[in-house]
Scaffold this motif. Structure first.
Motif, PDB file in Angstrom:
ATOM      1  N   GLU A 195      -6.571   3.253   5.171  1.00  0.00           N
ATOM      2  CA  GLU A 195      -5.732   2.166   4.671  1.00  0.00           C
ATOM      3  C   GLU A 195      -6.447   1.412   3.550  1.00  0.00           C
ATOM      4  O   GLU A 195      -5.842   1.038   2.539  1.00  0.00           O
ATOM      5  CB  GLU A 195      -5.377   1.217   5.816  1.00  0.00           C
ATOM      6  CG  GLU A 195      -4.356   1.763   6.790  1.00  0.00           C
ATOM      7  CD  GLU A 195      -2.974   1.861   6.178  1.00  0.00           C
ATOM      8  OE1 GLU A 195      -2.669   1.068   5.264  1.00  0.00           O
ATOM      9  OE2 GLU A 195      -2.199   2.748   6.580  1.00  0.00           O
ATOM     10  N   ARG A 196      -7.737   1.184   3.746  1.00  0.00           N
ATOM     11  CA  ARG A 196      -8.498   0.476   2.708  1.00  0.00           C
ATOM     12  C   ARG A 196      -8.538   1.286   1.404  1.00  0.00           C
ATOM     13  O   ARG A 196      -8.348   0.755   0.304  1.00  0.00           O
ATOM     14  CB  ARG A 196      -9.919   0.217   3.200  1.00  0.00           C
ATOM     15  CG  ARG A 196     -10.748  -0.659   2.264  1.00  0.00           C
ATOM     16  CD  ARG A 196     -12.226  -0.584   2.606  1.00  0.00           C
ATOM     17  NE  ARG A 196     -12.773   0.734   2.348  1.00  0.00           N
ATOM     18  CZ  ARG A 196     -13.083   1.175   1.097  1.00  0.00           C
ATOM     19  NH1 ARG A 196     -12.888   0.401   0.040  1.00  0.00           N
ATOM     20  NH2 ARG A 196     -13.578   2.381   0.942  1.00  0.00           N
ATOM     21  N   ILE A 197      -8.763   2.607   1.533  1.00  0.00           N
ATOM     22  CA  ILE A 197      -8.836   3.473   0.354  1.00  0.00           C
ATOM     23  C   ILE A 197      -7.495   3.504  -0.382  1.00  0.00           C
ATOM     24  O   ILE A 197      -7.427   3.362  -1.608  1.00  0.00           O
ATOM     25  CB  ILE A 197      -9.264   4.890   0.775  1.00  0.00           C
ATOM     26  CG1 ILE A 197     -10.709   4.878   1.265  1.00  0.00           C
ATOM     27  CG2 ILE A 197      -9.093   5.871  -0.375  1.00  0.00           C
ATOM     28  CD1 ILE A 197     -11.137   6.187   1.915  1.00  0.00           C
ATOM     29  N   SER A 256     -14.597   8.291   0.432  1.00  0.00           N
ATOM     30  CA  SER A 256     -15.592   7.216   0.548  1.00  0.00           C
ATOM     31  C   SER A 256     -16.700   7.676   1.486  1.00  0.00           C
ATOM     32  O   SER A 256     -16.495   8.554   2.341  1.00  0.00           O
ATOM     33  CB  SER A 256     -14.961   5.925   1.071  1.00  0.00           C
ATOM     34  OG  SER A 256     -14.665   6.032   2.454  1.00  0.00           O
ATOM     35  N   GLN A 264      -8.464   5.394  10.465  1.00  0.00           N
ATOM     36  CA  GLN A 264      -7.202   4.922   9.917  1.00  0.00           C
ATOM     37  C   GLN A 264      -7.404   3.656   9.092  1.00  0.00           C
ATOM     38  O   GLN A 264      -6.781   3.491   8.028  1.00  0.00           O
ATOM     39  CB  GLN A 264      -6.192   4.675  11.045  1.00  0.00           C
ATOM     40  CG  GLN A 264      -4.779   4.408  10.573  1.00  0.00           C
ATOM     41  CD  GLN A 264      -4.216   5.557   9.761  1.00  0.00           C
ATOM     42  OE1 GLN A 264      -4.472   6.725  10.065  1.00  0.00           O
ATOM     43  NE2 GLN A 264      -3.471   5.235   8.716  1.00  0.00           N
ATOM     44  N   LYS A 265      -8.275   2.767   9.572  1.00  0.00           N
ATOM     45  CA  LYS A 265      -8.546   1.539   8.821  1.00  0.00           C
ATOM     46  C   LYS A 265      -9.181   1.865   7.460  1.00  0.00           C
ATOM     47  O   LYS A 265      -8.835   1.269   6.432  1.00  0.00           O
ATOM     48  CB  LYS A 265      -9.468   0.621   9.623  1.00  0.00           C
ATOM     49  CG  LYS A 265      -8.811  -0.051  10.800  1.00  0.00           C
ATOM     50  CD  LYS A 265      -9.801  -0.970  11.519  1.00  0.00           C
ATOM     51  CE  LYS A 265      -9.146  -1.684  12.691  1.00  0.00           C
ATOM     52  NZ  LYS A 265     -10.116  -2.561  13.413  1.00  0.00           N
ATOM     53  N   GLU A 266     -10.118   2.823   7.454  1.00  0.00           N
ATOM     54  CA  GLU A 266     -10.780   3.194   6.196  1.00  0.00           C
ATOM     55  C   GLU A 266      -9.783   3.850   5.236  1.00  0.00           C
ATOM     56  O   GLU A 266      -9.806   3.607   4.025  1.00  0.00           O
ATOM     57  CB  GLU A 266     -11.950   4.131   6.470  1.00  0.00           C
ATOM     58  CG  GLU A 266     -12.730   4.554   5.233  1.00  0.00           C
ATOM     59  CD  GLU A 266     -13.359   3.393   4.480  1.00  0.00           C
ATOM     60  OE1 GLU A 266     -13.747   3.590   3.308  1.00  0.00           O
ATOM     61  OE2 GLU A 266     -13.476   2.284   5.067  1.00  0.00           O
ATOM     62  N   THR A 325       0.856  -1.184   0.000  1.00  0.00           N
ATOM     63  CA  THR A 325       0.000   0.000   0.000  1.00  0.00           C
ATOM     64  C   THR A 325       0.891   1.232   0.000  1.00  0.00           C
ATOM     65  O   THR A 325       1.723   1.409   0.895  1.00  0.00           O
ATOM     66  CB  THR A 325      -0.919   0.013   1.234  1.00  0.00           C
ATOM     67  OG1 THR A 325      -1.787  -1.117   1.197  1.00  0.00           O
ATOM     68  CG2 THR A 325      -1.745   1.295   1.267  1.00  0.00           C
ATOM     69  N   ASP A 367     -11.011   3.587  13.468  1.00  0.00           N
ATOM     70  CA  ASP A 367     -11.859   3.286  12.299  1.00  0.00           C
ATOM     71  C   ASP A 367     -11.463   4.147  11.097  1.00  0.00           C
ATOM     72  O   ASP A 367     -11.461   3.687   9.944  1.00  0.00           O
ATOM     73  CB  ASP A 367     -13.326   3.537  12.654  1.00  0.00           C
ATOM     74  CG  ASP A 367     -13.871   2.530  13.663  1.00  0.00           C
ATOM     75  OD1 ASP A 367     -13.218   1.478  13.840  1.00  0.00           O
ATOM     76  OD2 ASP A 367     -14.928   2.804  14.272  1.00  0.00           O
ATOM     77  N   SER A 403      -5.121   1.299  -0.224  1.00  0.00           N
ATOM     78  CA  SER A 403      -4.835  -0.021  -0.777  1.00  0.00           C
ATOM     79  C   SER A 403      -5.538  -0.203  -2.127  1.00  0.00           C
ATOM     80  O   SER A 403      -4.948  -0.711  -3.091  1.00  0.00           O
ATOM     81  CB  SER A 403      -5.276  -1.106   0.201  1.00  0.00           C
ATOM     82  OG  SER A 403      -5.068  -2.385  -0.346  1.00  0.00           O
ATOM     83  N   ALA A 404      -6.814   0.229  -2.183  1.00  0.00           N
ATOM     84  CA  ALA A 404      -7.548   0.124  -3.451  1.00  0.00           C
ATOM     85  C   ALA A 404      -6.914   1.011  -4.520  1.00  0.00           C
ATOM     86  O   ALA A 404      -6.789   0.618  -5.687  1.00  0.00           O
ATOM     87  CB  ALA A 404      -9.011   0.500  -3.239  1.00  0.00           C
ATOM     88  N   THR A 429      -9.276  11.347  -4.216  1.00  0.00           N
ATOM     89  CA  THR A 429      -8.924  10.670  -2.963  1.00  0.00           C
ATOM     90  C   THR A 429      -8.201  11.579  -1.991  1.00  0.00           C
ATOM     91  O   THR A 429      -8.427  11.514  -0.780  1.00  0.00           O
ATOM     92  CB  THR A 429      -8.054   9.442  -3.267  1.00  0.00           C
ATOM     93  OG1 THR A 429      -8.768   8.568  -4.141  1.00  0.00           O
ATOM     94  CG2 THR A 429      -7.676   8.698  -1.998  1.00  0.00           C
TER      95      THR A 429
END
Length: 850
Positions: free
Chosen positions: A286-288, A190, A282-284, A125, A280, A290-291, A178
């Motif tokens: 990371e997900r964004i 998101s 930070q996790k979101e 990532t 939460d 990563s995508a 983003t």
């Protein structure tokens, strides 16, 4: 991209199909594009370092704009392909003009993100900063492509590279949606992230409100009324002695121990909520990211190709900037020449007598450089050198004293070839070169301490390596060939090596002290002597190379100049031998003759220059004379036009006067008729003084005949007799024919039709003039023309008024008529028609009294 096919417009270039024609593949690996035409062999690395080509590349790298271009510059290798070399030179030439004429052209914003792409493609990532660099690179490529394609007609080779810059659709907008320009992930990245951040804001406000309440209520127990963070949680500074006054969790204490950083129990749950929301968030994020990293990886190969192409353009622009710095010229590459093989005669008798000539060992190479300057020397002090052997020469033996510049000349020759085949312009006046497959050099002190080799042994080891690899497409440079050992043996060895290279057909430049090689060059086909001049008066080299004349050691002259005893010099010259002295004398005569020729050439050049100046002065004078002639003609033309305008005004005035005269003629006609009535009563009444034309007494007593010019007394106009019948005659008056009694005709000699034609026409027109003019249905311009003519006739006919019918319609014709009546000199006034006359559809113009 390379020499055999032009680059395509878009995408990478690869092979496809049975017919081996180039086809487009947007996902072609970089190795395929870089090797598509890369069949060049690598030139001798040791030689390139020996002639200091690596220093040239370091300078070139300083003109690049980003790291990939810099690396490409430092790794630049000369091409051995003629078409590719020409293409590189053309790209450099185009870039020079491009950078001079288009200030906005830049590589700016491009980054070498190939490592970033590699990380994305193996599943990492990427951090936000890497995405910004990827976006910046793609945007910079798009901008540069747009500019290059816009100027495609002027810079076609650079535009071809621009076509190969790929778009990476959707990636720039995805990164823009983003994160912002500082790399912060946007709330809009998101829906989940936006919801989390809104909840965080609410929780944070509640938490701050609660803490502010605690500060207000427990202020005396706090060291100071502030809120801070420890371990990611909000705390307040509690005095150590008030620990039992406020319940909470101690997270830290001050260095003195007087202050405890406590999280009040009333805010623990709010802190927990806020911390959970931060996790939460930070996790979101990371997900964004990563995508988004996955999207970068999908287009990773295209991005790498963009970096490669941008690095290539960066290198081309660097070559252009370096060329401007050294005031370089584009070298002209020529094909290797071929020489026809002589064939024996066809007849047997001739064949028996025929002796085949020795083979021509010349490889067909060309090295011709005018005004070459060593690129690493100060351009203000470097002396230009002419490296200009003729077409029959491929071995140049340079002789002359030490410190005379032989080594610099050899290195300059090698650098010129390497730079030209690397797409660099040359610090020279003009250059013609063939493409060499390799360059070998043996220059300087080759002593090797590690291998315990002497200078001579090291040189010989290097020469052996060179001789094994050299061929007819090689350029060899040797400094002090055969030195470091016994002079006699060294001279023999140097001559043998030179002969070996000649038989191989290798183009060779050799610097030497050995007189035997001077003689060899003068007696061997394909070889030539060259020398670097030395000024004995100043005891300094001039660094000027002269092709065709061997150099002198100048040892005796230098020793004499420095004051060595004359007896020693005489003894040395005797020991050197008579032949040596005679050779020196001959060389002195050659140099003296050369100076005379140069002096004469300088005089000839001066004469040519003066002739050119005279010719230019004469040409300028002729141009000035032509300009003056054109000015005079223009002034004369203007004067004639003024006179013509004056004549036109006089003609117009004459026409007005003629109309007035014709009107008077009609009035006088009435008076004439009255006088005729009176004459019946009084036969001897003279002509009235009011007549415009006094009676002309008869000038001819013979009877009138057809063709005679006459004056019609009743009208006082001139005419010509067409026929006579009894006592009457048919008279042509202008365009009219009339009958008149012969007694009313006075002979007037030669007919003068033109003098009376306009008068009679006016009289005829006036006689038929109506008091009403109907302009309905006519165009404005046509109606105004008819109106002007009718008003003229009405004035001549002494009509009191004219009724003009123009109708109502759109009103354009009515407006134009009334505007014309205002400016017409024959109109006294005008008014709209009354009810019985047609109303607004009619205008009544009152005519000026005659």
């Amino acid at each position: 991209r390379g020499s055999k096919f032009p680059p395509p417009k878009g995408g990478g270039l690869g092979w496809g199909g049975d017919d081996e024609t180039p086809k487009l593949f947007t996902n072609l690996p970089l190795t395929a594009t870089s090797q598509f035409f890369a069949y060049n062999q690598r030139m001798d690395t040791k030689t390139m370092k020996t002639v200091e080509f690596d220093k040239i590349l370091n300078i070139l790298a300083s003109y690049t704009s980003f790291s990939a271009g810099e690396a490409k510059a430092r790794q630049l290798q000369p091409t051995t392909d003629l078409i590719e070399a020409r293409q590189w030179q053309t790209e450099t030439a185009e870039a020079i003009i491009l950078l001079e004429t288009h200030d906005s052209i830049t590589i700016g914003g491009t980054r070498d993100v190939r490592k970033v792409i590699d990380n994305a493609q193996i599943g990492f990532t990427l951090p936000a900063a890497d995405f910004l660099e990827v976006r910046s690179t793609i945007v910079a490529a798009r901008n540069l492509q747009r500019q290059l394609l816009k100027a495609e007609d002027e810079f076609p080779h650079l535009a071809e590279i621009g076509y190969m810059l790929e778009k990476c659709p959707g990636l720039v907008s995805a990164i823009g949606r983003t994160m912002d320009d500082q790399g912060e992930v946007l709330d809009s990245a998101s829906e989940a992230l936006g919801s989390i951040r809104r909840a965080m804001k609410r929780t944070h406000n509640r938490l701050q409100s609660k803490l502010q309440s605690i500060l207000h209520s427990s202020g005396k127990h706090l060291q100071e009324p502030i809120i801070t963070m420890r371990n990611g949680r909000y705390v307040v500074p509690l005095k150590v002695e008030s620990r039992n006054r406020l319940k909470g969790i101690v997270h830290d204490h001050s260095g003195s121990g007087a202050t405890l950083w406590m999280e009040p129990m009333a805010t623990v749950e709010l802190n927990n909520d806020y911390r959970r929301l931060q996790i939460d968030e930070q996790k979101e994020i990371e997900r964004i990211l990563s995508a988004l990293s996955g999207k970068v990886a999908e287009q990773g190969d295209a991005i790498k190709r963009i970096v490669e192409r941008m690095a290539e353009l960066d290198l081309i622009f660097a070559r252009a900037r370096y060329a401007a710095h050294i005031d370089g010229v584009e070298p002209h590459f020529v094909e290797w020449r071929t020489f026809p093989v002589p064939r024996p005669p066809k007849h047997a008798n001739e064949q028996a007598k025929w002796t085949p000539p020795p083979p021509n060992l010349h490889p067909g190479s060309t090295i011709w450089i005018k005004g070459a300057r060593h690129p690493l020397l100060d351009p203000l002090t470097a002396v230009p050198t002419d490296i200009t052997p003729d077409d029959d020469t491929f071995i140049v033996l340079i002789t002359g004293p030490n410190t005379g510049g032989k080594t610099v000349s050899l290195k300059t020759t090698g650098l010129m070839v390497l730079m030209a085949q690397s797409g660099l312009h040359l610090p020279a006046v003009e250059a013609r070169l063939t493409i060499f497959d390799d360059l070998f050099a043996d220059i300087g002190d080759e002593q090797s301490i590690e291998q315990s080799l002497s200078t001579f042994s090291a040189h010989i080891s290097n020469i052996i390596r060179v001789l094994e690899r050299a061929d007819g497409r090689s350029l060899l440079i040797f400094d002090e060939l055969g030195s470091g050992t016994d002079p006699a043996e060294g001279a023999a060895l140097a001559q043998a090596i030179t002969s070996y290279l000649r038989d191989k057909g290798a183009t060779t430049f050799i610097a030497t002290h050995y007189p035997e090689l001077k003689l060899y060059a003068s007696q061997t086909k394909g070889a030539v002597n060259a020398s670097l001049l030395f000024d004995v008066e100043t005891l300094s080299p001039t660094y000027e190379m002269v092709i065709g004349i061997p150099g002198k050691s100048n040892a005796f002259a230098i020793a004499r100049r420095l004051g060595l005893d004359g007896t020693i010099l005489d003894d040395a010259m005797r020991l050197a031998g008579t032949g040596s002295n005679e050779t020196g004398a001959i060389l002195d005569e050659i140099y003296e003759l050369r100076e005379q020729i140069e002096s004469q050439e300088a005089g000839t050049r001066l004469a040519y220059k003066q002739a050119d100046e005279s010719r230019n002065a004469l040409r300028n004078r002729l141009n000035m004379i032509e300009d003056e002639r054109q000015t005079v003609l223009a002034e004369a033309r203007e004067e004639v036009e003024k006179k013509l305008a004056q004549i036109d005004r006089e003609i117009a005035q004459a026409r007005r006067q003629l109309r007035d005269a014709t009107s008077l003629t009609k009035v006088k006609k009435v008076h004439k008729q009255m006088e005729q009535v009176e004459n019946k009563l009084k036969p001897t009444v003279p002509l009235s003084k009011r007549d415009a034309f006094p009676a002309i007494p008869p000038r001819h007593t013979a009877p009138l005949q057809v063709g005679d010019a006459v004056i019609v007394k009743t009208l006082n106009v001139k005419g010509e007799i067409l026929s006579i019948k009894k006592k009457e005659g048919m008279v042509q008056v202008g365009r009219l024919q009339m009958r008149a009694k012969l007694r009313d005709l006075l002979y007037d000699g030669v007919p003068q039709k033109a003098e009376v034609e306009s008068k009679i026409a006016a009289v005829s027109s006036a006689a038929d003039t109506s008091m009403e003019l109907d302009l309905r249905g006519k165009r404005v311009d046509t109606g105004l023309s008819e109106l002007e003519r009718h008003l003229d006739s009405a004035f001549l006919s002494r009509l009191p008024w004219v009724r003009i019918i123009h109708g109502k319609g759109t009103g354009r014709l009515r407006t134009a008529v009334r505007h014309a009546l205002k400016s017409n000199p024959h109109v006294k006034s005008w008014e709209e028609g009354k009810d019985g006359e047609g109303g607004a559809g009619v205008t009544v113009a009152k005519i000026v009294d005659g």
